[in-house]
Write a protein that holds these residues in place. Structure first.
Motif, PDB file in Angstrom:
ATOM      1  N   ASP A  85       0.810  -1.217   0.000  1.00 23.86           N
ATOM      2  CA  ASP A  85       0.000   0.000   0.000  1.00 23.86           C
ATOM      3  C   ASP A  85       0.842   1.264   0.000  1.00 23.86           C
ATOM      4  O   ASP A  85       0.449   2.275  -0.573  1.00 23.86           O
ATOM      5  N   ALA A  88       1.970   1.806  -3.543  1.00 22.50           N
ATOM      6  CA  ALA A  88       0.835   2.001  -4.446  1.00 22.50           C
ATOM      7  C   ALA A  88       0.014   3.245  -4.105  1.00 22.50           C
ATOM      8  O   ALA A  88      -0.423   3.966  -4.984  1.00 22.50           O
ATOM      9  N   TYR A  89      -0.240   3.461  -2.798  1.00 23.28           N
ATOM     10  CA  TYR A  89      -1.151   4.555  -2.406  1.00 23.28           C
ATOM     11  C   TYR A  89      -0.520   5.548  -1.441  1.00 23.28           C
ATOM     12  O   TYR A  89      -1.217   6.359  -0.853  1.00 23.28           O
ATOM     13  N   ALA A  90       0.757   5.446  -1.159  1.00 25.51           N
ATOM     14  CA  ALA A  90       1.469   6.251  -0.157  1.00 25.51           C
ATOM     15  C   ALA A  90       1.225   5.738   1.262  1.00 25.51           C
ATOM     16  O   ALA A  90       2.065   5.925   2.130  1.00 25.51           O
ATOM     17  N   GLY A  91       0.066   5.124   1.490  1.00 28.93           N
ATOM     18  CA  GLY A  91      -0.166   4.332   2.699  1.00 28.93           C
ATOM     19  C   GLY A  91       0.063   5.011   4.028  1.00 28.93           C
ATOM     20  O   GLY A  91      -0.079   6.232   4.165  1.00 28.93           O
ATOM     21  N   ALA A  94       2.002   8.235   4.733  1.00 33.42           N
ATOM     22  CA  ALA A  94       1.373   9.473   4.280  1.00 33.42           C
ATOM     23  C   ALA A  94       0.411  10.050   5.310  1.00 33.42           C
ATOM     24  O   ALA A  94      -0.135  11.133   5.119  1.00 33.42           O
ATOM     25  N   VAL A 133       4.746  13.032   1.841  1.00 33.46           N
ATOM     26  CA  VAL A 133       5.044  11.669   1.420  1.00 33.46           C
ATOM     27  C   VAL A 133       4.287  11.389   0.124  1.00 33.46           C
ATOM     28  O   VAL A 133       3.131  11.787  -0.025  1.00 33.46           O
ATOM     29  N   LYS A 137       4.003   6.259  -7.740  1.00 27.65           N
ATOM     30  CA  LYS A 137       3.443   6.638  -9.051  1.00 27.65           C
ATOM     31  C   LYS A 137       3.432   8.159  -9.225  1.00 27.65           C
ATOM     32  O   LYS A 137       3.284   8.652 -10.331  1.00 27.65           O
ATOM     33  N   ASP A 138       3.582   8.899  -8.133  1.00 25.89           N
ATOM     34  CA  ASP A 138       3.635  10.351  -8.250  1.00 25.89           C
ATOM     35  C   ASP A 138       5.057  10.842  -8.545  1.00 25.89           C
ATOM     36  O   ASP A 138       5.279  12.038  -8.717  1.00 25.89           O
ATOM     37  N   TYR A 145       1.018  -3.092 -10.145  1.00 22.39           N
ATOM     38  CA  TYR A 145       0.778  -2.861  -8.716  1.00 22.39           C
ATOM     39  C   TYR A 145       0.444  -4.167  -8.002  1.00 22.39           C
ATOM     40  O   TYR A 145      -0.284  -5.009  -8.534  1.00 22.39           O
ATOM     41  N   PRO A 147      -1.161  -4.388  -4.522  1.00 20.89           N
ATOM     42  CA  PRO A 147      -1.599  -3.722  -3.285  1.00 20.89           C
ATOM     43  C   PRO A 147      -1.724  -4.715  -2.132  1.00 20.89           C
ATOM     44  O   PRO A 147      -1.689  -5.933  -2.338  1.00 20.89           O
ATOM     45  N   CYS A 149      -1.496  -4.666   2.564  1.00 24.25           N
ATOM     46  CA  CYS A 149      -0.669  -4.176   3.662  1.00 24.25           C
ATOM     47  C   CYS A 149      -0.510  -5.272   4.706  1.00 24.25           C
ATOM     48  O   CYS A 149      -1.194  -5.279   5.701  1.00 24.25           O
ATOM     49  N   HIS A 177      -6.842  -6.718  -2.072  1.00 23.92           N
ATOM     50  CA  HIS A 177      -7.134  -6.209  -0.727  1.00 23.92           C
ATOM     51  C   HIS A 177      -6.175  -5.093  -0.364  1.00 23.92           C
ATOM     52  O   HIS A 177      -5.041  -5.066  -0.815  1.00 23.92           O
ATOM     53  N   PHE A 178      -6.696  -4.146   0.434  1.00 22.27           N
ATOM     54  CA  PHE A 178      -5.891  -2.980   0.808  1.00 22.27           C
ATOM     55  C   PHE A 178      -5.369  -3.103   2.236  1.00 22.27           C
ATOM     56  O   PHE A 178      -4.777  -2.173   2.763  1.00 22.27           O
TER      57      PHE A 178
ATOM     58  N   TYR B 123     -12.685  -2.965  -4.739  1.00 22.29           N
ATOM     59  CA  TYR B 123     -12.290  -4.332  -5.087  1.00 22.29           C
ATOM     60  C   TYR B 123     -13.082  -4.802  -6.305  1.00 22.29           C
ATOM     61  O   TYR B 123     -12.541  -5.388  -7.235  1.00 22.29           O
ATOM     62  N   TYR B 134      -3.264  12.845  -4.827  1.00 20.06           N
ATOM     63  CA  TYR B 134      -3.968  12.907  -3.551  1.00 20.06           C
ATOM     64  C   TYR B 134      -4.034  14.343  -3.060  1.00 20.06           C
ATOM     65  O   TYR B 134      -3.108  15.111  -3.242  1.00 20.06           O
TER      66      TYR B 134
END
Lengths: 179, 729
Positions: A85, A88-91, A94, A133, A137-138, A145, A147, A149, A177-178, B123, B134
């Protein structure tokens, strides 16, 4: 026998959980060892990243060093995979993005309950913290990916076998799953 | 939009499936009815559709743009596609926008892993990354509420909570504040929850699709999929709301409203949703005999032997020296076994149900012997509120005692479907919402009703159902403005307003509570019924009267009490108004207090009376002052351990499902009474619950068949004069 696919991995601002999950592949590691060669990784001796086919990146971009390593990785690899995560999403790293960088540093080095007299470290050897953070991808182009955690060993195995088959992994419902 | 079966049928094609519905339904409703899946986020069946999240977009052939299926009315012959590639792309974009807009950190969230609708949709749409930058906005978390947390970071502004708070709970504490990109869910005028008008019903939490609103008490104690769900009945008040109890191992994790329940349609109040989770009181777990101040634990057999020994001796001397009280919070089976034991086997005429006066005064108002069961037949049920255009609360404060009913009243008022009149001698929770709210002097409701009858008699638009003789009219004429004002303390203007509002209403409903019942005056109810006759509002033989009573099983308990009383030929008017009122210290030797998990506030004089007994048995789940003078203490199961049936606000019998096995294998209350009975009858075996229920059902059916509905016209139309209270004089 075809040449093994060269793989390098790094972890940036992460907890190493994704790499641990990779080790959870257990006996499947033996199977994979016949197909891929991990040429550089925090979990092997070589840390310097040579040109590779697949670069796997764990963690978010939290400081200048993370950014430098990521940019280098992008140059060295053909396919860049964000694992976990944070990548992929900064998680979780962040979660500090709502605060000012200085406040975050103060909280850690000066205002921490266990600190009597603290100061924010200033040294050329300590990489500078980014203002915000970022997910990888940024910063660079990401090709695939994984994803989670952390992502489970099954997820990692699925992604690697898909990549070996020449496909970008797509995540069916029930597998994605995230958490 | 509610499905209206009378509107013309229409046919449309959704994803090449032939679907049928009715005019006025939306595309989504028809798709749901026909088993076609369309993903949604901001849509909730019980709320007005809003179309804010755009998840449910569909393409309709002939329409230029995709439309939200939750708000678009279906039309005959429509061809709808809900799963085209274009729509899939759009949905994924919508989801990515939602995720990038606020701070969604799934690994950190309590709802992650099945309980978050936003995550589930991600999902479903294979969202493995987010293409948009973001925003990481700086948002706050409001954890000031005792029961739940509002975390703006996870909010997607679907406004399900806002609509729920407005349309179902009817308080409108929540709203959307600020504009555009800065829009937020706000509590009142952007205040902390703890300082708001929130009624703590928790409906917003149940409605929230993400972790923006989550329960403190149940968070991190188990995801829904890891819990076991047991449907049961709430026992906090006499409405009988359906609940879904979530448990994990031996723990109570969460309570939600049961959407299939006809009583509450999924709604709950804080008493039903949260209070049971907060109950950590110590319990009585073993039978004990108190000997010289020390309580010694005994086996059930020994304790019951001890009780029956004393009972046998007293029964031989004077069975009426044996007193027994039971709480209306007990199951039908418990009330039945209790009354059977004390009235039929012991033969005392002093077995009482707490609070039976709540029905009795009403029963006597109908002024016919043996009409008690019919009272239940004639009284309206809670669903009557849904059709009413004028709700009159008399001596009732449902906002405190019957909160789910209060929310029903509030939402009717908010939707401007009904007027609200509150007549009370005190402040009540709904006062602010009332169209007319009057505070009268305590005990002067009768005078007010007479004044209202008198007003209607002279009104040219009166719809009275009875022709009153001249002399009676004269009597009512004595209720002059001056007299009414003096006695009730309400200005004449207000009384005229009340009269006008009721006579304009098509279907007024009178909801009475403790304030009226405690006056224990059958003539007061007679006057109320006569007022209803005077204004011409009796429909289908049902009185537009609804009573709010204490005790989870008030309705069921009363009927069984009445029935058993008939069986032994007891006097129907012999009721106990106050707790232990009938306990006469001179001849009372033995008192059996069956409290169960009812926690009654005892007064000093009650405790004093208990102290005067030779022998006191207390059957209770929790320790209380009642134990001070007890000779034998018997444990009792609590709500989540009970088996049996109870009556609800709709007049139906509902079965309780035990959520847990009783702790320490505490027997059900009815079993204890049956065990005691065995010691007198010499029976070897006890009836099973099914046998007990069958026997009860048999007696009930026979009992009900004896009574025709009460003929209201047979009630004499009198002008009853009520005492002027001290304050009124």
């Amino acid at each position: 026998m075809a040449a093994k696919v060269k793989v390098a991995t790094v972890w940036l601002g992460g907890c190493s959980g994704c790499h641990m999950s990779f080790l959870d592949l257990d006996e499947r590691l033996v199977e994979l060892a016949g197909l891929i060669e991990i040429v550089a990784s925090p979990i092997v001796d070589v840390k310097e990243i040579p040109p590779v086919d697949v670069g796997i990146v764990e963690g978010a971009v939290c400081n200048k060093e993370n950014e430098e390593v990521l940019l280098h990785m992008r140059k060295q690899c053909k396919i860049l995979v964000a694992i976990g995560d944070c990548a992929a999403y900064a998680g979780v790293p962040a979660m500090r993005n709502q605060f000012k960088r200085e406040d975050v540093l103060d909280r850690a080095y000066v205002d921490a309950e266990s600190t009597l007299i603290g100061e924010i470290p200033h040294s050329a050897e300590v990489p500078e913290l980014m203002k915000k953070v970022k997910a990888i991808k940024d910063v660079v182009k990401v090709d695939a990916y994984i994803p989670g955690c952390p992502p489970s060993a099954d997820d990692i195995y699925y992604a690697l076998t898909e990549l070996l088959a020449g496909r970008i992994p797509e995540w069916p419902e029930g597998m994605l799953h995230f958490d | 939009m509610p499905k209206n079966d009378t509107s013309p049928e229409i046919k449309l094609t959704i994803n090449s499936k032939e679907c049928s519905g009715h005019e006025g339904q939306t595309i989504l409703e028809i798709a749901n009815d026909n088993g076609v899946y369309i993903p949604t986020l901001c849509y909730l069946k019980s709320l007005t559709p809003m179309g804010s999240c755009r998840m449910c977009v569909v393409e309709v052939e002939g329409m230029r743009k995709p439309v939200t299926s939750c708000t678009t009315p279906a039309a005959n012959g429509m061809v709808v596609h809900s799963n085209t590639e274009k729509l899939q792309t759009m949905r994924r974009m919508i989801l990515e926008l939602l995720f990038s807009e606020r701070n969604h950190f799934c690994p950190f969230c309590e709802m992650s892993g099945g309980d978050c609708e936003l995550q589930n949709k991600a999902y479903e749409n294979k969202m493995d990354h987010i293409r948009y930058p973001y925003l990481f906005p700086d948002l706050s978390v409001d954890s000031s509420h005792p029961y739940f947390v509002l975390d703006h970071n996870r909010c997607i502004l679907c406004a399900r909570c806002v609509r729920y708070c407005d349309e179902v709970e009817g308080v409108h504490t929540l709203d959307l504040g600020f504009r555009g990109h800065n829009a937020m869910v706000v509590v009142d005028l952007n205040q902390p929850f703890s300082e708001s008008s929130c009624t703590s019903c928790g409906g917003c939490v149940q409605a929230c699709p993400t972790g923006a609103l989550f329960n403190k008490l149940s968070s991190f104690r188990g995801k829904t999929k890891d819990c076991q769900m047991t449907p049961s009945i709430c026992q906090q008040c006499s409405l009988g709301c359906g609940i879904e109890v979530y448990t994990r191992g031996n723990h109570l994790v969460n309570i939600d409203g049961d959407e299939s329940s006809k009583v509450n349609h999924g709604h709950l109040c804080n008493k039903g949703r949260y209070e049971p989770l907060l109950n950590h009181k110590s319990r009585i777990l073993r039978p004990a005999v108190v000997h010289q101040g020390a309580s010694i634990e005994f086996s059930w057999d020994k304790a019951l032997d001890h009780i029956s020994y004393r009972l046998k001796r007293l029964k031989a001397k004077d069975p009426n020296s044996i007193y027994a009280y039971i709480s209306p919070k007990m199951t039908n089976e418990a009330i039945f076994s209790f009354m059977h034991f004390f009235r039929n086997i012991i033969g005392t005429s002093n077995a009482y149900l707490f609070g039976s006066y709540q029905y009795n005064t009403f029963a006597q108002a109908l002024n016919k012997p043996n009409t008690e069961y019919s009272v239940l037949n004639m009284e309206s049920d809670m669903s009557r509120l849904d059709d009413s255009d004028c709700i009159i609360l008399m001596g009732a404060d449902p906002g405190k005692t019957h909160k789910v009913l209060a929310s029903r009243v509030r939402s009717r008022i908010r939707q401007q479907k009904a007027k609200l009149i509150i007549i009370n001698d005190n402040k009540s929770q709904l006062d602010d919402m009332a169209d007319i709210h009057v505070t009268l002097h305590t005990g002067t409701d009768g005078t007010l009703l007479n004044s209202l009858i008198s007003l209607d008699l002279t009104s040219p638009s009166s719809k009275q159902q009875v022709e009153l003789p001249y002399s009676l009219r004269e009597e009512f004429n004595q209720y002059t403005p001056e007299y009414a004002e003096k006695v009730t303390g309400i200005s004449w203007d207000k009384i005229v307003q009340i009269s006008k509002m009721i006579s304009r209403a098509k279907d007024p409903v009178f909801v009475f509570g403790r304030g009226l019942a405690k006056q224990n005056n059958p003539q007061l109810f007679q006057t109320l019924i006569n007022f209803i006759r005077q204004v011409g509002r009796i429909q289908n033989g049902k009185l537009p009267i609804l009573g709010l009573r204490h005790g989870a099983n008030a309705r069921g308990a009363f009927e069984i009490d009445m029935m058993m009383r008939q069986e032994i030929g007891g006097a129907p008017e012999d009721f106990s108004v106050r707790l232990l009122e009938k306990v006469n210290a001179e001849d009372a030797k033995f008192l059996f207090l069956a409290l169960g998990d009812d926690e009654l506030p005892f007064l000093d004089k009650d405790i004093q009376k208990m102290g005067q007994m030779d022998f006191l048995v207390v059957q209770s789940s929790y320790p209380s002052d009642a134990l001070n003078h007890a000779e034998v203490i018997l444990p009792s199961p609590v709500w989540y351990e009970k088996t049996g049936t109870m009556g609800n606000a709709l007049g139906q019998k509902q079965a309780l499902t035990p959520v847990f096995e009783p702790q320490n294998q505490i027997p059900q209350e009815w079993e204890v009474f049956a065990e005691l009975a065995k010691r007198f009858t010499g029976d070897k075996s006890t009836l099973s619950i099914e046998q007990t229920q069958a026997k009860l059902e048999e007696i009930q059916t026979a009992y009900r068949a004896k009574f025709a509905p009460v003929n209201v016209d047979a009630i004499p139309f009198q002008c009853v004069s009520f005492p002027e209270t001290e304050e009124g004089r």
